[in-house]
Design a protein around this motif. Structure first.
Motif, PDB file in Angstrom:
ATOM      1  N   TYR A  28      -1.937 -18.332   3.008  1.00 20.77           N
ATOM      2  CA  TYR A  28      -1.490 -17.111   3.673  1.00 20.77           C
ATOM      3  C   TYR A  28      -1.320 -16.024   2.620  1.00 20.77           C
ATOM      4  O   TYR A  28      -0.589 -16.196   1.646  1.00 20.77           O
ATOM      5  N   ILE A  29      -2.031 -14.904   2.804  1.00 25.27           N
ATOM      6  CA  ILE A  29      -1.982 -13.788   1.860  1.00 25.27           C
ATOM      7  C   ILE A  29      -1.595 -12.532   2.629  1.00 25.27           C
ATOM      8  O   ILE A  29      -2.145 -12.266   3.699  1.00 25.27           O
ATOM      9  N   GLU A  30      -0.650 -11.769   2.080  1.00 23.74           N
ATOM     10  CA  GLU A  30      -0.172 -10.579   2.774  1.00 23.74           C
ATOM     11  C   GLU A  30       0.113  -9.456   1.785  1.00 23.74           C
ATOM     12  O   GLU A  30       0.460  -9.707   0.621  1.00 23.74           O
ATOM     13  N   PRO A  31      -0.007  -8.206   2.234  1.00 22.21           N
ATOM     14  CA  PRO A  31       0.403  -7.079   1.383  1.00 22.21           C
ATOM     15  C   PRO A  31       1.897  -7.171   1.078  1.00 22.21           C
ATOM     16  O   PRO A  31       2.685  -7.618   1.908  1.00 22.21           O
ATOM     17  N   HIS A  32       2.261  -6.739  -0.115  1.00 24.62           N
ATOM     18  CA  HIS A  32       3.666  -6.794  -0.542  1.00 24.62           C
ATOM     19  C   HIS A  32       4.018  -5.423  -1.114  1.00 24.62           C
ATOM     20  O   HIS A  32       3.922  -5.199  -2.332  1.00 24.62           O
ATOM     21  N   PRO A  33       4.399  -4.459  -0.266  1.00 24.74           N
ATOM     22  CA  PRO A  33       4.490  -3.068  -0.692  1.00 24.74           C
ATOM     23  C   PRO A  33       5.709  -2.713  -1.540  1.00 24.74           C
ATOM     24  O   PRO A  33       6.035  -1.541  -1.692  1.00 24.74           O
ATOM     25  N   ARG A  34       6.401  -3.696  -2.084  1.00 23.99           N
ATOM     26  CA  ARG A  34       7.489  -3.396  -3.016  1.00 23.99           C
ATOM     27  C   ARG A  34       6.900  -3.068  -4.391  1.00 23.99           C
ATOM     28  O   ARG A  34       5.807  -3.517  -4.721  1.00 23.99           O
ATOM     29  N   ARG A  35       7.621  -2.297  -5.176  1.00 24.75           N
ATOM     30  CA  ARG A  35       7.125  -1.915  -6.498  1.00 24.75           C
ATOM     31  C   ARG A  35       7.305  -3.069  -7.472  1.00 24.75           C
ATOM     32  O   ARG A  35       8.425  -3.519  -7.721  1.00 24.75           O
ATOM     33  N   ILE A  36       6.209  -3.532  -8.024  1.00 27.82           N
ATOM     34  CA  ILE A  36       6.215  -4.641  -8.977  1.00 27.82           C
ATOM     35  C   ILE A  36       5.865  -4.102 -10.356  1.00 27.82           C
ATOM     36  O   ILE A  36       4.854  -3.408 -10.527  1.00 27.82           O
ATOM     37  N   LYS A  37       6.709  -4.437 -11.323  1.00 29.59           N
ATOM     38  CA  LYS A  37       6.467  -4.022 -12.709  1.00 29.59           C
ATOM     39  C   LYS A  37       6.465  -5.254 -13.613  1.00 29.59           C
ATOM     40  O   LYS A  37       7.241  -6.188 -13.411  1.00 29.59           O
ATOM     41  N   ALA A  38       5.591  -5.220 -14.614  1.00 27.10           N
ATOM     42  CA  ALA A  38       5.565  -6.243 -15.652  1.00 27.10           C
ATOM     43  C   ALA A  38       5.680  -5.541 -17.002  1.00 27.10           C
ATOM     44  O   ALA A  38       5.013  -4.525 -17.240  1.00 27.10           O
ATOM     45  N   VAL A  39       6.523  -6.083 -17.868  1.00 21.38           N
ATOM     46  CA  VAL A  39       6.772  -5.477 -19.175  1.00 21.38           C
ATOM     47  C   VAL A  39       6.446  -6.494 -20.262  1.00 21.38           C
ATOM     48  O   VAL A  39       6.866  -7.663 -20.182  1.00 21.38           O
ATOM     49  N   LYS A  40       5.705  -6.045 -21.249  1.00 18.03           N
ATOM     50  CA  LYS A  40       5.342  -6.920 -22.377  1.00 18.03           C
ATOM     51  C   LYS A  40       5.491  -6.130 -23.659  1.00 18.03           C
ATOM     52  O   LYS A  40       4.940  -5.037 -23.793  1.00 18.03           O
ATOM     53  N   GLY A  41       6.261  -6.679 -24.593  1.00 16.89           N
ATOM     54  CA  GLY A  41       6.457  -5.991 -25.866  1.00 16.89           C
ATOM     55  C   GLY A  41       7.059  -4.611 -25.707  1.00 16.89           C
ATOM     56  O   GLY A  41       6.754  -3.699 -26.481  1.00 16.89           O
ATOM     57  N   GLY A  42       7.911  -4.458 -24.691  1.00 20.38           N
ATOM     58  CA  GLY A  42       8.546  -3.172 -24.464  1.00 20.38           C
ATOM     59  C   GLY A  42       7.670  -2.159 -23.751  1.00 20.38           C
ATOM     60  O   GLY A  42       8.104  -1.028 -23.500  1.00 20.38           O
ATOM     61  N   ARG A  43       6.461  -2.560 -23.376  1.00 24.23           N
ATOM     62  CA  ARG A  43       5.522  -1.636 -22.717  1.00 24.23           C
ATOM     63  C   ARG A  43       5.236  -2.116 -21.299  1.00 24.23           C
ATOM     64  O   ARG A  43       5.049  -3.311 -21.062  1.00 24.23           O
ATOM     65  N   THR A  44       5.235  -1.201 -20.332  1.00 20.92           N
ATOM     66  CA  THR A  44       4.908  -1.544 -18.956  1.00 20.92           C
ATOM     67  C   THR A  44       3.405  -1.756 -18.842  1.00 20.92           C
ATOM     68  O   THR A  44       2.612  -0.846 -19.121  1.00 20.92           O
ATOM     69  N   VAL A  45       3.015  -2.984 -18.439  1.00 20.38           N
ATOM     70  CA  VAL A  45       1.589  -3.314 -18.376  1.00 20.38           C
ATOM     71  C   VAL A  45       1.089  -3.409 -16.934  1.00 20.38           C
ATOM     72  O   VAL A  45      -0.114  -3.404 -16.697  1.00 20.38           O
ATOM     73  N   ILE A  46       2.012  -3.532 -15.986  1.00 16.19           N
ATOM     74  CA  ILE A  46       1.667  -3.467 -14.558  1.00 16.19           C
ATOM     75  C   ILE A  46       2.761  -2.658 -13.873  1.00 16.19           C
ATOM     76  O   ILE A  46       3.954  -2.860 -14.137  1.00 16.19           O
ATOM     77  N   ASP A  47       2.363  -1.740 -13.025  1.00 20.43           N
ATOM     78  CA  ASP A  47       3.318  -0.945 -12.248  1.00 20.43           C
ATOM     79  C   ASP A  47       2.601  -0.547 -10.965  1.00 20.43           C
ATOM     80  O   ASP A  47       1.780   0.372 -10.965  1.00 20.43           O
ATOM     81  N   THR A  48       2.899  -1.264  -9.865  1.00 21.17           N
ATOM     82  CA  THR A  48       2.098  -1.067  -8.660  1.00 21.17           C
ATOM     83  C   THR A  48       2.887  -1.344  -7.387  1.00 21.17           C
ATOM     84  O   THR A  48       3.843  -2.117  -7.394  1.00 21.17           O
ATOM     85  N   GLU A  49       2.481  -0.709  -6.315  1.00 18.71           N
ATOM     86  CA  GLU A  49       2.944  -1.036  -4.966  1.00 18.71           C
ATOM     87  C   GLU A  49       1.820  -1.657  -4.151  1.00 18.71           C
ATOM     88  O   GLU A  49       1.917  -1.762  -2.927  1.00 18.71           O
ATOM     89  N   ARG A  50       0.767  -2.103  -4.840  1.00 18.27           N
ATOM     90  CA  ARG A  50      -0.416  -2.636  -4.162  1.00 18.27           C
ATOM     91  C   ARG A  50      -0.564  -4.138  -4.349  1.00 18.27           C
ATOM     92  O   ARG A  50      -1.634  -4.703  -4.090  1.00 18.27           O
ATOM     93  N   ALA A  51       0.487  -4.804  -4.768  1.00 20.87           N
ATOM     94  CA  ALA A  51       0.416  -6.266  -4.934  1.00 20.87           C
ATOM     95  C   ALA A  51       0.283  -6.943  -3.575  1.00 20.87           C
ATOM     96  O   ALA A  51       0.700  -6.409  -2.539  1.00 20.87           O
TER      97      ALA A  51
END
Length: 222
Positions: A28-51
């Motif tokens: 089961y796969i569904e849109p997840h319109p919450r804002r998801i962020k990933a941080v690596k080494g102090g830098r944001t590498v993912i920032d999306t509401e399209r997960a």
């Protein structure tokens, strides 16, 4: 993990049943319109509401992201969602959903925890000592897991217990503190000293491990 874990509808021991039965291997796969962020080494590498969120039996709940926004990170295509890729959880330092830092795995939008005061009786004994004997309890109904009784510390003979160094984390309740008999270091109970907002009613309450002590709990039949 609620759909695919424990007694969830796609878990190994579902509480209910599908009519007609669904095929094995359903994803089961569904849109997840919450804002998801990933941080690596102090830098944001993912920032999306399209997960999107992927519920697959036998696998932890996971996010997938549009392939074009994932750069300089290991990624694996999701066969059931063309154009989307998985990013291994440990590839980055920190994950965030909106303003909440995540631990271990994404929180499931279908998972809920209901804490209700009740008069269900709880009696806990350890060897010759009664640790709890009360009907002033809190019952916790949590998706995909059996109900549990929690009890306020004033109803527990806490003088017979001590806190250990054990700790664990739940995305729905927060960090757990563990308790053992004073004569040993075997964890027999746990509590949430600073629970997440949805479980504030059990702040500081204890629940006991029926595999470690004798627990007589008046609970609903499975």
């Amino acid at each position: 993990m609620s759909l695919v874990a424990g007694r969830g509808p796609l878990g190994k021991e579902p509480a209910g049943r599908f009519t007609p039965p669904i095929p094995a291997g359903v994803v089961y796969i569904e849109p997840h319109p919450r804002r998801i962020k990933a941080v690596k080494g102090g830098r944001t590498v993912i920032d999306t509401e399209r997960a999107h969120m992927v519920h697959r039996a036998g696998r932890p709940l996971s996010y997938v992201f549009p392939a074009e926004i994932v750069t300089d990170l290991p990624a694996e295509p999701e066969p059931q969602a063309p154009g989307y890729v998985h990013v291994p959880w440990d590839t980055v330092d920190d994950w965030f959903e909106e303003g909440r830092k995540l631990v271990h795995y994404p929180p499931n939008p279908y998972h809920r925890v209901d804490c209700r005061p009740t008069t269900r009786r709880l009696r806990v004994t350890l060897e010759d000592s009664t640790l709890v004997d009360t009907d002033d309890t809190m019952i916790v109904f949590e998706t995909s897991v059996p109900p549990r009784l929690y009890v306020a510390p004033q109803h527990v003979r806490t003088e017979l217990l001590h806190r250990t160094e054990t700790s664990s984390y739940c995305n729905y309740k927060g960090y757990a503190t563990y308790w053992a008999p004073k004569s040993q270091n075997t964890d027999i109970a746990w509590s949430y000293e600073d629970p997440l907002p949805e479980t504030r009613p059990i702040k500081g309450f204890l629940s006991f491990d029926a595999a470690k002590v004798q627990v007589e709990a008046e609970l609903p039949e499975a």
